[in-house]
Design an enzyme around this catalytic site. Structure first.
Site, PDB file in Angstrom:
ATOM      1  N   ASP A 222       0.862  -1.183   0.000  1.00  0.00           N
ATOM      2  CA  ASP A 222       0.000   0.000   0.000  1.00  0.00           C
ATOM      3  C   ASP A 222       0.896   1.230   0.000  1.00  0.00           C
ATOM      4  OD1 ASP A 222      -2.238   1.935   0.851  1.00  0.00           O
ATOM      5  OD2 ASP A 222      -3.306   0.031   0.759  1.00  0.00           O
ATOM      6  N   HIS A 245       2.237   2.164  -3.155  1.00  0.00           N
ATOM      7  CA  HIS A 245       1.332   3.118  -3.793  1.00  0.00           C
ATOM      8  C   HIS A 245       1.854   4.549  -3.733  1.00  0.00           C
ATOM      9  CE1 HIS A 245      -2.336   0.216  -3.100  1.00  0.00           C
ATOM     10  NE2 HIS A 245      -1.373  -0.294  -3.850  1.00  0.00           N
TER      11      HIS A 245
END
Length: 403
Positions: A222, A245
């Site tokens: 993430d 991310h």
């Protein structure tokens, strides 16, 4: 007379040496080795750690708790101050969490440290969350109970503290959660988990001020670093991100009463094979909020899907009303000297809110090439009129004002 002077001088030197030695001795921290409290390799060290912490925290002189080299199991532990003097937790070992998420309480983190001034976590050790069995529960698209798992490390209401030279590995949820801290530094922290480890943010920072993240390597499933509300003065320097991310402000606006994000500085950072580079994300149909003073400089992107993103229509899994604009106001943003390659043609996305357009956005010296064959890299802009300095490749927000 001369002999008396020499004797007195010698005595003075001896006295000063002893005084200096006494001061040096006093400055040395008291060491609390958890093996002296019953900890043994491949056994659960939780009780031994808590017993050592109780004594160390009560000490009126600096103290160091040592978890020596080896492999130890550790259940969920909370170390809570305030303590009477500076305290260091020196983890030289590999610590392993229970791999079965059903054996852990969801409302307690794996290691929690609360309400301590001048705390240090160090030692070169590894916090292995053994999260593989838990990641399937993190998919918010399919599971309403997603996120109902413990983070690896949680730091709450620490002041004047340092986290350095440790590794967080395969956390079940976030690797590090920071809440309510002031003057907190992360340096040479390594965070690692595979891309499929859903919702395993590297370092999440919220409701804190004067936080520094420096010389860290973060690769996870993430955001490498995610930034929540009520945040003032976050400095991120020389961080390598990937997989992940990117470094994200938000998402913001989903919860009423969120407080401003003010002062985020990202400099000399590298993104490798990430989904995003530098990103701000807010929900549509949101509550009011403020994001201001964001500064990104000297950024390298290598094969990044979306290197530069402001997304005020952030709506994962279509769980929102995209027809209503975000009410989070973004202003005073500078993005300078970003170079490298994009995995898609969308190298620059500045998608601001039609309800509260972005203001004070400055773009300078962008040079991002598209890796594919479909054509050159592109930009897309909505509800923003940036000013420009230097080169723009790709051209950003054609027709906007140049400085």
């Amino acid at each position: 007379m001369e002999l008396n002077i020499k004797a007195s001088f010698a005595f003075l030197l001896l006295f000063l040496a002893r005084l200096s030695g006494a001061q040096d001795t006093k400055a040395q921290p008291t060491v609390f080795d958890i093996t002296k409290y019953g900890a043994s390799s491949n056994g659960d060290i939780s009780k031994a750690l808590l017993d050592a912490f109780k004594e160390a925290c009560a000490s009126t002189s600096p103290s160091t708790i040592v978890i020596p080299k080896g492999t130890f199991e550790m259940a969920q532990v909370k170390l809570q101050g305030p303590c009477k003097a500076p305290l260091e937790l020196q983890v030289q070992a590999t610590l392993k969490a229970n791999a079965d998420p059903k054996q852990l309480s969801a409302d307690i983190e794996w290691l929690t440290v609360n309400y301590i001034d001048r705390f240090t976590l160090s030692g070169g050790g590894i916090f292995d969350g053994q999260g593989k069995a838990a990641w399937s529960q993190n998919n918010c698209k399919d599971s309403k109970s997603c996120g109902n798992l413990p983070n690896n490390l949680s730091f709450n209401f620490l002041t004047n503290s340092t986290i350095q030279d440790i590794t967080s590995q395969d956390s079940k949820l976030f690797h590090v959660n920071v809440n309510g801290c002031k003057n907190l530094t992360f340096i040479r922290v390594n965070i690692t988990a595979p891309p499929e480890s859903i919702n395993t943010d590297g370092i999440h920072v919220a409701r804190s001020s004067n936080v520094n993240i420096t010389d860290c390597v973060i690769g996870t499933g993430d955001d490498c670093i995610s930034i929540g509300d009520e945040l003032e003065q976050l400095h991120i320097t020389r961080v390598t991100c990937g997989p992940g991310h990117g470094i994200s402000v938000g998402s913001l606006g989903k919860t009423p009463g969120e407080k401003p994000v003010v002062g985020v500085y990202v400099k000399n950072c590298t993104f490798i094979n990430t989904d995003n580079g530098v990103r701000v994300k807010t929900w549509p149909a949101s509550h009011q909020g403020v994001v201001t003073d964001l500064h990104y400089e000297d950024i390298i992107v290598q094969n990044v899907t979306n290197p530069i993103v402001i997304d005020q229509v952030y709506c994962p899994y279509n769980q929102c009303n995209k027809d209503l604009p975000s009410q989070v106001k973004i202003s005073k943003v500078s993005i300078k000297n970003v170079r490298g390659t994009s995995r898609t043609q969308d190298a620059v996305l500045l998608l601001c809110s039609k309800g509260v357009p972005c203001e004070g956005v400055e773009i300078g010296d962008i040079d991002i090439a598209y890796n594919g064959k479909e054509g050159p890299a592109k930009s897309r802009c909505e509800n923003v009129k940036p000013t420009f300095v230097g080169k723009q490749n790709p051209p950003v927000c054609a027709g906007a004002q140049s400085a």
